[in-house]
Scaffold this active site. Structure first.
Site, PDB file in Angstrom:
ATOM      1  N   ASN A 120     102.171  -2.210  -0.527  1.00 21.62           N
ATOM      2  CA  ASN A 120     102.868  -3.360   0.328  1.00 21.62           C
ATOM      3  C   ASN A 120     103.365  -2.590   1.621  1.00 21.62           C
ATOM      4  O   ASN A 120     104.183  -1.844   1.373  1.00 21.62           O
ATOM      5  CB  ASN A 120     104.061  -4.026  -0.212  1.00 21.62           C
ATOM      6  CG  ASN A 120     103.631  -4.506  -1.904  1.00 21.62           C
ATOM      7  OD1 ASN A 120     102.501  -4.938  -2.000  1.00 21.62           O
ATOM      8  ND2 ASN A 120     104.658  -4.546  -2.438  1.00 21.62           N
ATOM      9  N   ASN A 141     108.993   3.973 -11.227  1.00 21.06           N
ATOM     10  CA  ASN A 141     109.646   2.958 -10.493  1.00 21.06           C
ATOM     11  C   ASN A 141     111.036   2.772 -11.162  1.00 21.06           C
ATOM     12  O   ASN A 141     111.235   2.728 -12.349  1.00 21.06           O
ATOM     13  CB  ASN A 141     109.097   1.542 -10.471  1.00 21.06           C
ATOM     14  CG  ASN A 141     109.634   0.629  -9.550  1.00 21.06           C
ATOM     15  OD1 ASN A 141     110.772   0.237  -9.654  1.00 21.06           O
ATOM     16  ND2 ASN A 141     108.868   0.141  -8.596  1.00 21.06           N
ATOM     17  N   HIS A 160     105.139   4.057   0.928  1.00 23.52           N
ATOM     18  CA  HIS A 160     104.824   4.194  -0.399  1.00 23.52           C
ATOM     19  C   HIS A 160     103.862   3.419  -0.728  1.00 23.52           C
ATOM     20  O   HIS A 160     103.593   2.259  -0.289  1.00 23.52           O
ATOM     21  CB  HIS A 160     106.357   4.533  -1.239  1.00 23.52           C
ATOM     22  CG  HIS A 160     106.744   2.945  -1.397  1.00 23.52           C
ATOM     23  ND1 HIS A 160     107.469   2.520  -0.357  1.00 23.52           N
ATOM     24  CD2 HIS A 160     106.736   2.061  -2.225  1.00 23.52           C
ATOM     25  CE1 HIS A 160     107.777   1.234  -0.594  1.00 23.52           C
ATOM     26  NE2 HIS A 160     107.378   1.026  -1.773  1.00 23.52           N
ATOM     27  N   ALA A 217     107.257  -5.067   0.853  1.00 29.31           N
ATOM     28  CA  ALA A 217     107.788  -3.722   0.844  1.00 29.31           C
ATOM     29  C   ALA A 217     109.284  -3.987   0.925  1.00 29.31           C
ATOM     30  O   ALA A 217     109.829  -4.433   1.712  1.00 29.31           O
ATOM     31  CB  ALA A 217     107.309  -2.850   2.033  1.00 29.31           C
ATOM     32  N   HIS A 257     110.155  10.077   6.936  1.00 24.85           N
ATOM     33  CA  HIS A 257     110.714   8.611   6.849  1.00 24.85           C
ATOM     34  C   HIS A 257     109.773   7.737   7.949  1.00 24.85           C
ATOM     35  O   HIS A 257     109.254   6.701   7.551  1.00 24.85           O
ATOM     36  CB  HIS A 257     112.052   8.445   7.068  1.00 24.85           C
ATOM     37  CG  HIS A 257     112.438   7.254   6.653  1.00 24.85           C
ATOM     38  ND1 HIS A 257     113.083   6.880   5.556  1.00 24.85           N
ATOM     39  CD2 HIS A 257     112.757   6.231   7.603  1.00 24.85           C
ATOM     40  CE1 HIS A 257     113.457   5.387   5.628  1.00 24.85           C
ATOM     41  NE2 HIS A 257     113.105   5.099   6.826  1.00 24.85           N
ATOM     42  N   HIS A 301     110.331   3.218   3.721  1.00 23.28           N
ATOM     43  CA  HIS A 301     109.680   4.641   3.590  1.00 23.28           C
ATOM     44  C   HIS A 301     108.195   4.387   2.852  1.00 23.28           C
ATOM     45  O   HIS A 301     108.280   3.780   1.790  1.00 23.28           O
ATOM     46  CB  HIS A 301     110.580   5.526   2.660  1.00 23.28           C
ATOM     47  CG  HIS A 301     110.076   7.114   2.799  1.00 23.28           C
ATOM     48  ND1 HIS A 301     110.893   7.952   3.107  1.00 23.28           N
ATOM     49  CD2 HIS A 301     108.953   7.796   2.611  1.00 23.28           C
ATOM     50  CE1 HIS A 301     110.480   9.145   3.216  1.00 23.28           C
ATOM     51  NE2 HIS A 301     109.116   9.041   2.868  1.00 23.28           N
ATOM     52  N   HIS A 328      76.475   4.015  -6.063  1.00 22.20           N
ATOM     53  CA  HIS A 328      76.959   3.075  -6.880  1.00 22.20           C
ATOM     54  C   HIS A 328      77.940   4.135  -8.069  1.00 22.20           C
ATOM     55  O   HIS A 328      77.380   4.963  -8.346  1.00 22.20           O
ATOM     56  CB  HIS A 328      75.897   2.429  -7.664  1.00 22.20           C
ATOM     57  CG  HIS A 328      76.270   1.542  -8.842  1.00 22.20           C
ATOM     58  ND1 HIS A 328      76.797   0.341  -8.637  1.00 22.20           N
ATOM     59  CD2 HIS A 328      76.765   2.002 -10.173  1.00 22.20           C
ATOM     60  CE1 HIS A 328      77.304  -0.044  -9.666  1.00 22.20           C
ATOM     61  NE2 HIS A 328      77.043   0.868 -10.674  1.00 22.20           N
ATOM     62  N   GLN A 335     102.394   2.042  -4.820  1.00 22.64           N
ATOM     63  CA  GLN A 335     102.449   1.719  -6.253  1.00 22.64           C
ATOM     64  C   GLN A 335     101.434   1.745  -7.361  1.00 22.64           C
ATOM     65  O   GLN A 335     100.157   1.475  -6.693  1.00 22.64           O
ATOM     66  CB  GLN A 335     103.282   0.528  -6.378  1.00 22.64           C
ATOM     67  CG  GLN A 335     104.410   0.598  -5.292  1.00 22.64           C
ATOM     68  CD  GLN A 335     105.136  -0.845  -5.689  1.00 22.64           C
ATOM     69  OE1 GLN A 335     105.822  -0.981  -6.629  1.00 22.64           O
ATOM     70  NE2 GLN A 335     105.507  -1.686  -4.670  1.00 22.64           N
ATOM     71  N   ARG A 381     114.904  -7.925 -14.378  1.00 26.82           N
ATOM     72  CA  ARG A 381     115.798  -8.328 -12.915  1.00 26.82           C
ATOM     73  C   ARG A 381     116.721  -9.423 -13.081  1.00 26.82           C
ATOM     74  O   ARG A 381     117.561  -9.537 -12.177  1.00 26.82           O
ATOM     75  CB  ARG A 381     114.729  -8.298 -11.963  1.00 26.82           C
ATOM     76  CG  ARG A 381     113.790  -7.084 -11.892  1.00 26.82           C
ATOM     77  CD  ARG A 381     113.046  -7.412 -10.704  1.00 26.82           C
ATOM     78  NE  ARG A 381     111.770  -6.152 -10.806  1.00 26.82           N
ATOM     79  CZ  ARG A 381     110.927  -5.746 -10.010  1.00 26.82           C
ATOM     80  NH1 ARG A 381     110.826  -6.455  -8.716  1.00 26.82           N
ATOM     81  NH2 ARG A 381     110.338  -4.659 -10.454  1.00 26.82           N
TER      82      ARG A 381
HETATM   83 ZN   LIG Z   1     113.066   7.610   3.852  1.00 25.13          ZN
HETATM   84 ZN   LIG Z   2      76.992  -0.931  -6.961  1.00 22.87          ZN
END
Ligand SMILES: [Zn+2]
Ligand SMILES: [Zn+2]
Ligand SMILES: [Zn+2]
Length: 332
Positions: free
Chosen positions: A152, A75, A165, A159, A112, A163, A239, A167, A20
């Site tokens: 997020n 991504n 989502h 986020a 959306h 929309h 468990h 990850q 980035r």
């Molecule tokens: Zn959307």
């Molecule tokens: Zn446990």
């Protein structure tokens, strides 16, 4: 390529993301992202994401076209990449390795404006199936140790797209917080020969004051030492160290309790931004008697400042007993 580096004192790994390439000026005051506008996750825009890894769509509906209920895509700006060798390297006293991993996006709904607090129950369940399926697939890659699933929701929770989502980041190392939990759980087991999470489930059900919701297979609680107001955990009663080894009926009952927890948080706190994460056992472990998978949901209600960063010590203004009581009393 990005790089993983280990802090030699605390053992914590960080991802140094060169992809980035941010310059100092890129970190200025964040402008509010325009709401509305073009959305790459909406149906019809499938060509604006990398090709899908998994999609739930009616039979006959073509791949990478509209008609889907849920899509999983890589991504577009991944923190880690699947291609390449995992070069573990020491540079003097420092440890590093190449940024191998996977970074996937689970688009939970074609619609959306929907959120996880408003989508139909079946969609919520589909999201959990997608998590499970991706984990089962990624654990075959022997370079990978862990898959962190997280969400997020809302800009304040990180986020960048509106929309809905979640990850998945698959990593060649086990994240620090999971190691910490596993170490604590293992110590408890060594001493008592019981899983601490099983004991928490039993005690919380018995005491009741921090239970938000309960069904045949799960409980949702506000944990005893919640670091953040309205922090909520969802734990299976049975468990099980691996989320991806949940039974079919458990996924169905998890969808119900998880969706209802998010609905109540949305109602109580006026649709707050939040994060959730899945904590489960690393891929290269066998079934563990001492570690027990769970989801943690953290509404973003407070800001962390110097004291919290410097001490790892959080000040929570809402006792979890009050938070649980409040959430419990909201009508569904
Ligand atoms: Zn959307
Ligand atoms: Zn446990
Ligand atoms: Zn945890």
């Amino acid at each position: 390529m990005s790089e993983l580096r280990k802090d030699p004192v605390t053992g914590r790994w960080v991802i140094i993301s060169t992809e980035r390439g941010r310059r100092p000026t890129d970190f200025g005051v964040q402008e509010n992202k325009a709401k509305g506008g073009f959305c790459p996750f909406c149906p019809g825009n499938e060509d604006k994401t990398p090709p899908e890894i998994l999609a739930f769509r009616p039979e006959g509906s073509p791949r990478n076209g509209p008609g889907w209920h849920l899509r999983v895509v890589p991504n577009k700006f991944p923190a880690l990449r699947v291609e390449g060798e995992l070069n573990r390297e020491g540079v003097g006293l420092y440890d590093k390795m190449s940024g191998i991993g996977a970074h996937e996006v689970i688009i939970e709904t074609p619609n959306h404006p929907e959120t996880l607090a408003t989508i139909p129950g079946q969609r919520f369940e589909d999201m959990l199936w997608a998590y499970r399926e991706r984990m089962i697939d990624l654990r075959k890659d022997i370079r990978l140790r862990y898959a962190m699933i997280f969400k997020n929701h809302g800009e304040a929770a990180g986020a960048t797209l509106e929309h809905s989502h979640s990850q998945l980041i698959a990593l060649p190392i086990v994240p620090h917080l999971v190691v910490e939990e596993m170490t604590g759980a293992k110590d408890y087991y060594r001493y008592k020969e019981r899983c601490i999470y099983c004991d928490i489930v039993r005690q919380e059900i018995q005491q009741g004051e921090r239970v938000v919701l309960e069904n045949a297979d799960f409980i949702a609680i506000t944990p005893f030492a919640s670091f953040s107001p309205f922090e909520s955990w969802i734990l299976p009663k049975r468990h099980n160290s691996f989320f991806e080894e949940s039974y079919i009926h458990e996924i169905k009952s998890l969808a119900l309790i998880f969706a209802e927890t998010l609905k109540r948080l949305a109602k109580a706190l006026n649709s707050p931004p939040y994060n959730f994460t899945l904590h489960t056992t690393p891929f290269n472990e066998k079934n563990l008697e001492y570690y027990h998978w769970h989801f943690e949901i953290i509404p973003k209600l407070t800001k962390y400042a110097g004291f919290e960063w410097g001490s790892g010590f959080f000040i929570n203004p809402t006792p979890p007993e009050e938070a649980a009581n409040f959430l419990r009393e909201l009508s569904p």
